[in-house]
Motif scaffolding. Sequence first.
Motif, PDB file in Angstrom:
ATOM      1  N   TYR A 151      72.942  36.491  40.611  1.00  0.00           N
ATOM      2  CA  TYR A 151      71.697  37.005  40.041  1.00  0.00           C
ATOM      3  C   TYR A 151      71.054  35.823  39.336  1.00  0.00           C
ATOM      4  O   TYR A 151      71.629  35.264  38.408  1.00  0.00           O
ATOM      5  CB  TYR A 151      71.969  38.139  39.059  1.00  0.00           C
ATOM      6  N   PHE A 186      67.726  33.684  37.549  1.00  0.00           N
ATOM      7  CA  PHE A 186      66.577  33.877  36.681  1.00  0.00           C
ATOM      8  C   PHE A 186      65.918  32.540  36.371  1.00  0.00           C
ATOM      9  O   PHE A 186      66.562  31.482  36.387  1.00  0.00           O
ATOM     10  CB  PHE A 186      67.009  34.487  35.329  1.00  0.00           C
ATOM     11  N   TYR A 230      63.465  31.150  33.113  1.00  0.00           N
ATOM     12  CA  TYR A 230      62.845  31.393  31.821  1.00  0.00           C
ATOM     13  C   TYR A 230      62.058  30.149  31.428  1.00  0.00           C
ATOM     14  O   TYR A 230      62.383  29.027  31.823  1.00  0.00           O
ATOM     15  CB  TYR A 230      63.896  31.664  30.738  1.00  0.00           C
ATOM     16  N   PHE A 281      60.869  35.343  29.911  1.00  0.00           N
ATOM     17  CA  PHE A 281      61.256  35.610  31.287  1.00  0.00           C
ATOM     18  C   PHE A 281      60.099  35.296  32.240  1.00  0.00           C
ATOM     19  O   PHE A 281      58.947  35.653  31.984  1.00  0.00           O
ATOM     20  CB  PHE A 281      61.648  37.079  31.389  1.00  0.00           C
ATOM     21  N   LYS A 288      63.049  36.744  38.563  1.00  0.00           N
ATOM     22  CA  LYS A 288      64.471  36.886  38.854  1.00  0.00           C
ATOM     23  C   LYS A 288      64.660  37.182  40.336  1.00  0.00           C
ATOM     24  O   LYS A 288      63.773  37.732  41.006  1.00  0.00           O
ATOM     25  CB  LYS A 288      65.077  38.020  38.032  1.00  0.00           C
ATOM     26  N   ILE A 302      67.506  39.240  42.556  1.00  0.00           N
ATOM     27  CA  ILE A 302      68.690  40.085  42.547  1.00  0.00           C
ATOM     28  C   ILE A 302      69.169  40.271  43.993  1.00  0.00           C
ATOM     29  O   ILE A 302      70.311  40.017  44.325  1.00  0.00           O
ATOM     30  CB  ILE A 302      68.399  41.454  41.905  1.00  0.00           C
ATOM     31  N   PHE A 340      64.090  26.844  32.099  1.00  0.00           N
ATOM     32  CA  PHE A 340      65.519  27.057  32.260  1.00  0.00           C
ATOM     33  C   PHE A 340      65.799  27.941  33.470  1.00  0.00           C
ATOM     34  O   PHE A 340      65.210  29.017  33.614  1.00  0.00           O
ATOM     35  CB  PHE A 340      66.114  27.757  31.031  1.00  0.00           C
ATOM     36  N   GLU A 353      73.531  34.883  36.445  1.00  0.00           N
ATOM     37  CA  GLU A 353      74.336  35.921  35.818  1.00  0.00           C
ATOM     38  C   GLU A 353      75.362  36.414  36.824  1.00  0.00           C
ATOM     39  O   GLU A 353      75.032  36.739  37.957  1.00  0.00           O
ATOM     40  CB  GLU A 353      73.476  37.087  35.361  1.00  0.00           C
ATOM     41  N   ASP A 356      80.855  40.267  34.952  1.00  0.00           N
ATOM     42  CA  ASP A 356      80.985  40.406  33.500  1.00  0.00           C
ATOM     43  C   ASP A 356      79.672  40.201  32.763  1.00  0.00           C
ATOM     44  O   ASP A 356      79.658  40.118  31.539  1.00  0.00           O
ATOM     45  CB  ASP A 356      82.053  39.438  32.956  1.00  0.00           C
ATOM     46  N   TYR A 357      78.578  40.086  33.531  1.00  0.00           N
ATOM     47  CA  TYR A 357      77.233  40.051  32.968  1.00  0.00           C
ATOM     48  C   TYR A 357      76.961  38.843  32.093  1.00  0.00           C
ATOM     49  O   TYR A 357      76.028  38.844  31.317  1.00  0.00           O
ATOM     50  CB  TYR A 357      76.947  41.324  32.158  1.00  0.00           C
ATOM     51  N   LYS A 358      77.746  37.793  32.204  1.00  0.00           N
ATOM     52  CA  LYS A 358      77.474  36.615  31.392  1.00  0.00           C
ATOM     53  C   LYS A 358      76.370  35.802  32.043  1.00  0.00           C
ATOM     54  O   LYS A 358      76.399  35.527  33.235  1.00  0.00           O
ATOM     55  CB  LYS A 358      78.730  35.769  31.238  1.00  0.00           C
ATOM     56  N   LEU A 359      75.414  35.396  31.206  1.00  0.00           N
ATOM     57  CA  LEU A 359      74.285  34.605  31.682  1.00  0.00           C
ATOM     58  C   LEU A 359      74.496  33.152  31.280  1.00  0.00           C
ATOM     59  O   LEU A 359      74.659  32.858  30.105  1.00  0.00           O
ATOM     60  CB  LEU A 359      73.001  35.144  31.068  1.00  0.00           C
ATOM     61  N   PHE A 392      72.959  29.312  31.366  1.00  0.00           N
ATOM     62  CA  PHE A 392      71.705  28.590  31.520  1.00  0.00           C
ATOM     63  C   PHE A 392      71.957  27.157  31.969  1.00  0.00           C
ATOM     64  O   PHE A 392      72.952  26.539  31.585  1.00  0.00           O
ATOM     65  CB  PHE A 392      70.939  28.565  30.190  1.00  0.00           C
ATOM     66  N   TYR A 419      72.416  33.461  20.931  1.00  0.00           N
ATOM     67  CA  TYR A 419      72.535  32.214  21.669  1.00  0.00           C
ATOM     68  C   TYR A 419      72.359  31.052  20.700  1.00  0.00           C
ATOM     69  O   TYR A 419      71.623  31.154  19.723  1.00  0.00           O
ATOM     70  CB  TYR A 419      71.446  32.100  22.748  1.00  0.00           C
ATOM     71  N   ILE A 448      80.762  40.552  24.598  1.00  0.00           N
ATOM     72  CA  ILE A 448      80.934  39.147  24.943  1.00  0.00           C
ATOM     73  C   ILE A 448      81.230  38.382  23.660  1.00  0.00           C
ATOM     74  O   ILE A 448      80.525  38.518  22.674  1.00  0.00           O
ATOM     75  CB  ILE A 448      79.694  38.537  25.615  1.00  0.00           C
ATOM     76  N   GLY A 451      74.070  43.124  31.292  1.00  0.00           N
ATOM     77  CA  GLY A 451      73.952  42.637  32.643  1.00  0.00           C
ATOM     78  C   GLY A 451      72.640  43.035  33.281  1.00  0.00           C
ATOM     79  O   GLY A 451      71.642  43.219  32.600  1.00  0.00           O
TER      80      GLY A 451
END
Lengths: 113, 116
Positions: A32, A34, A36, A46, A49, A51, A90, A94, A98-101, A103, B35, B56, B98
């Motif tokens: 995923y 993105f 920014y 934003f 994106k 997906i 940037f 993602e 685990d949905y961690k984004l 950069f 962040y 997280i 997410g």
Amino acid sequence: AQSVAQPEDQVNVAEGNPLTVKCTYSVSGNPYLFWYVQYPNRGLQFLLKYITGDNLVKGSYGFEAEFNKSQTSFHLKKPSALVSDSALYFCAVERWSDYKLSFGAGTTVTVRA
Amino acid sequence: DTAVSQTPKYLVTQMGNDKSIKCEQNLGHDTMYWYKQDSKKFLKIMFSYNNKELIINETVPNRFSPKSPDKAHLNLHINSLELGDSAVYFCASSRAAGVLSNEKLFFGSGTQLSVL
């Protein structure tokens, strides 16, 4: 591990010329992706994106990005840059598990009049 | 109306002090984040909360403690501040953890922390 790379620290273009900001990614599974933008002394905003679906994604302020799975790239583009597009851009990825984004390091774009 | 607001905007303090940064979002979002952006503009996630629960927790010194009294607020408390803590700290929120609903992050305008 997931990561994104923005190979250019700076991009300089003349107003009216095409603008490209490069991004490549490395992630297990479906990415995923993105973009920014950060203007001076502001938080990130934003832009667009990816997906799934159409590889060409259109976003805010006339920006678009093309997802290229074979090259693992997600370059940001604008056909005709404006001075007001000068900012820090940037790329982010993602991981769906685990949905961690994460950069990228950012690319400073300067558009000269 | 500011969607994600954080205070203070600037924070200058001495080493060893304890300080807090507050964040509030009025978007009705379920998930909030902290962040850290260093002097080279590198952006790294520290914490994320979903409906007041920590989801997280990156490798961050335990001097940093987030607190979420409700889903609209996520505060960051820092104990025994060190020179290396100097950075810009951004709060952000999203409708869900997410991208379950193709959600994007909304960022606050940042808190510039300078530790002397």
